[in-house]
Design an enzyme around this catalytic site. Structure first.
Site, short mmCIF file in Angstrom:
data_model
loop_
_atom_site.label_atom_id
_atom_site.label_comp_id
_atom_site.label_asym_id
_atom_site.label_seq_id
_atom_site.Cartn_x
_atom_site.Cartn_y
_atom_site.Cartn_z
N TYR A 72 0.83 -1.21 0.00
CA TYR A 72 0.00 0.00 0.00
C TYR A 72 0.87 1.26 0.00
O TYR A 72 0.63 2.19 -0.75
CB TYR A 72 -0.92 0.00 1.23
CG TYR A 72 -1.99 1.06 1.19
CD1 TYR A 72 -3.28 0.73 0.77
CD2 TYR A 72 -1.74 2.37 1.57
CE1 TYR A 72 -4.28 1.69 0.71
CE2 TYR A 72 -2.73 3.34 1.52
CZ TYR A 72 -4.01 3.00 1.09
OH TYR A 72 -4.99 3.95 1.05
N PHE A 124 -7.91 19.18 -24.94
CA PHE A 124 -8.52 17.87 -25.16
C PHE A 124 -9.91 17.85 -24.51
O PHE A 124 -10.17 18.62 -23.58
CB PHE A 124 -7.62 16.79 -24.55
CG PHE A 124 -8.16 15.40 -24.76
CD1 PHE A 124 -8.28 14.87 -26.04
CD2 PHE A 124 -8.54 14.63 -23.68
CE1 PHE A 124 -8.79 13.59 -26.22
CE2 PHE A 124 -9.05 13.34 -23.87
CZ PHE A 124 -9.18 12.83 -25.14
N ASP A 125 -10.80 16.97 -24.96
CA ASP A 125 -12.20 17.04 -24.48
C ASP A 125 -12.35 16.83 -22.97
O ASP A 125 -13.14 17.52 -22.32
CB ASP A 125 -13.15 16.12 -25.28
CG ASP A 125 -12.76 14.67 -25.26
OD1 ASP A 125 -11.66 14.35 -24.78
OD2 ASP A 125 -13.55 13.83 -25.74
N ASP A 215 0.14 19.06 -21.10
CA ASP A 215 -0.66 17.84 -21.22
C ASP A 215 0.17 16.93 -22.12
O ASP A 215 0.20 17.10 -23.34
CB ASP A 215 -2.03 18.18 -21.81
CG ASP A 215 -2.89 16.95 -22.01
OD1 ASP A 215 -2.37 15.82 -21.94
OD2 ASP A 215 -4.11 17.11 -22.25
N ALA A 217 0.31 13.62 -22.99
CA ALA A 217 -0.09 12.28 -23.44
C ALA A 217 0.77 11.76 -24.60
O ALA A 217 1.14 10.60 -24.63
CB ALA A 217 -1.57 12.28 -23.82
N LYS A 258 -1.24 6.53 -23.79
CA LYS A 258 -0.82 6.88 -25.15
C LYS A 258 0.67 6.54 -25.30
O LYS A 258 1.03 5.39 -25.40
CB LYS A 258 -1.06 8.37 -25.43
CG LYS A 258 -2.40 9.00 -24.99
CD LYS A 258 -3.62 8.25 -25.17
CE LYS A 258 -4.95 8.90 -24.89
NZ LYS A 258 -5.09 10.11 -24.17
N HIS A 450 -20.92 12.52 -26.44
CA HIS A 450 -20.61 11.63 -27.56
C HIS A 450 -20.39 10.18 -27.15
O HIS A 450 -20.61 9.27 -27.94
CB HIS A 450 -19.42 12.16 -28.36
CG HIS A 450 -18.17 12.34 -27.55
ND1 HIS A 450 -18.05 13.33 -26.59
CD2 HIS A 450 -17.00 11.66 -27.54
CE1 HIS A 450 -16.84 13.25 -26.06
NE2 HIS A 450 -16.18 12.25 -26.60
#
Ligand SMILES: *Cc1c(COP(=O)(O)O)cnc(C)c1O
Length: 460
Positions: A72, A124-125, A215, A217, A258, A450
């Protein structure tokens, strides 16, 4: 003769996929209410829905999984990941999260307040979703060239510095918690940001005391484009370039699904201990204790290995050249593709391809459904459905482009699969003028619609 590139790996394990009949596919997509997210994966022959979490892991990563430490607190897997992140990104502090949007949730909980503005290059969304959920506004400052789909510009993900400066000048710095730079810019089509631009954005934001968050990714694919397109970087390694990219930021959010070549995982990187401490409380609340944060020890091990494999030049070259191969095949058939071809996907201009379908009937979604019926290929709509409604007026937001995205999973498909996709497109192209109507929404969720909406086919 100069030898061509080829994949720097061979296949050890295979996963069967099945071809289907057009009749089956017509029934399946109707049952799925014309939403490709509702299809079962065994109804899909070539799945280009996303490059997220769909990578094939290496033998070394599977080996690392067996060595995972599931303690843990203070697991060795945590320290292994911490070392990998600090070596590849230069960030001395990090928090593990279960995926990229969780990293956003934790970081924005600490930094974003109601009424804030968060400028960036076409967020990004999920990033935009997390900003708007906090009643703040994401301001897109991408260069205009990004939306001219055929224009050959090497860094279409760049920030327009004049647009950014205007946003920063309009409000007090206290109302702008960060500038977010997405590399490569997913929403603009997997298009890269240049080192020169990253540096300039950082200088501008720093002059106002505003932190830059990357970001990241697809940071490795961005580094590949810098190496192959930007003067002065041709002799640097991908890792040297990545380190310099991150040096122009105070922190990063990462979807490890990604470029880090794992099926699940994420993290937040921090330069300052203060920002790390602020986010720590939210990580413990939403994700888990700071040494696992929503990840199993074995997954942290696979991620640490994936960060190194994902920043190898030979791998990146074969990955990006495969995407380019498909894009160029389509382009040679007069299919209107975004150019230059992006790092992780080929984007097709649906309005140009299906000129008869009205804009309000969701043109890119119409194209996505037709491609599935044609060849069992699943792509993704990056258009009005994904752009969602305006949070204030609740009207459909029509984005600059209606795109069908064919995202290529990493290390998964062969060149034959790419040829199959091109052949399906050839058939679809031949009957494009018979496609005249699209869809209307039968049901939708109030946010990020979507993923779950149902559509009704409009009759000609
Ligand atoms: C995928 C992605 C995210 C969100 O990450 P998840 O792991 O899907 O939650 C954020 N930003 C960009 C640029 C992405 O591509």
């Amino acid at each position: 003769m100069e030898l061509p590139f080829a994949e720097p790996y061979k296949i050890k394990m295979i996963e069967p996929i099945r071809r289907s009949s057009r009749q089956e596919r017509e029934r399946w997509i109707q049952d799925a209410r014309y939403n490709l997210f509702n299809l079962r994966s065994d109804q899909v022959y070539i799945d280009l829905l996303t490059d997220s979490g769909t990578s094939a892991m290496s033998a070394a990563q599977w080996g690392a999984i067996m060595l995972g430490d599931e303690s843990y607190a203070g697991a060795s897997s945590y320290f292994k990941l911490k070392e990998a992140i600090s070596e590849i990104t230069g960030f001395p502090f990090f928090l593990p999260t279960h995926q990229g949007r969780a990293a956003e949730n934790v970081l924005f909980s600490a930094l974003v307040k109601e009424g804030d503005r968060v400028p960036g290059n076409a967020h990004f969304d999920t990033t935009k979703g997390h900003i708007e959920f906090r009643k703040a506004i994401a301001v897109d400052c991408t260069i205009d060239e990004a939306w001219d789909i055929g224009l050959n510009h090497p860094f279409k993900g760049n920030v327009d510095l004049a647009k950014l400066k205007k946003v920063l000048d309009e409000r007090p710095a206290g109302k702008i918690p960060m500038v977010i730079i997405t590399v490569t810019c997913n929403t603009a089509g997997g298009q890269p940001v240049s080192m020169e631009n990253l540096k300039a954005v950082h200088a501008l934001a720093s002059s106002k005391g505003i932190p830059v968050i990357i970001d990241g990714a697809r940071f490795a694919e961005n580094a590949y484009f810098i190496k192959t397109r930007e003067k002065g970087y041709e002799h640097k390694t991908i890792r040297e370039i990545a380190l310099e990219m991150f040096s122009y930021a105070e922190g990063m959010t990462m979807s490890s699904k990604k470029d880090a070549l794992v099926n699940i995982g994420g993290f937040i990187g921090f330069r300052s201990e203060e920002m790390f401490r602020k986010a720590t409380t939210f990580n413990i609340m939403f994700e888990g204790f700071i040494t696992y944060g929503g990840m199993a020890g074995r997954d942290m091990n696979a991620l640490a290995q994936g960060l190194f494999e994902g920043t190898e030049f030979d791998y990146l070259e074969s990955r990006i050249r495969q995407v380019e191969y498909l894009g160029n095949r389509l382009k040679s058939m007069n299919i209107p593709v975004q150019y230059p071809i992006g790092g992780h996907a080929v984007f097709i201009d649906a309005i140009k391809l299906l000129p008869h379908v009205p804009r309000k009937e969701y043109v890119a979604q119409t194209l996505a459904v037709e491609l599935f019926i044609e060849g069992g290929i699943r792509g993704a709509e990056i258009g009005t459905l994904m752009a969602d409604r305006d949070p204030v007026t609740r009207e459909d937001r029509f984005p600059n482009l209606e795109l069908l995205r064919l995202a290529i999973p990493r290390r998964v498909y062969t060149q034959n699969h790419m040829d199959y996709v091109a052949a399906a497109f050839e058939n679809l192209y031949a009957r494009r003028n018979t496609i005249k109507r699209g869809y209307r929404i039968a049901w939708e969720a109030p946010i990020m619609r979507h993923f779950t909406l149902s559509l009704e086919k409009l009759q000609p």
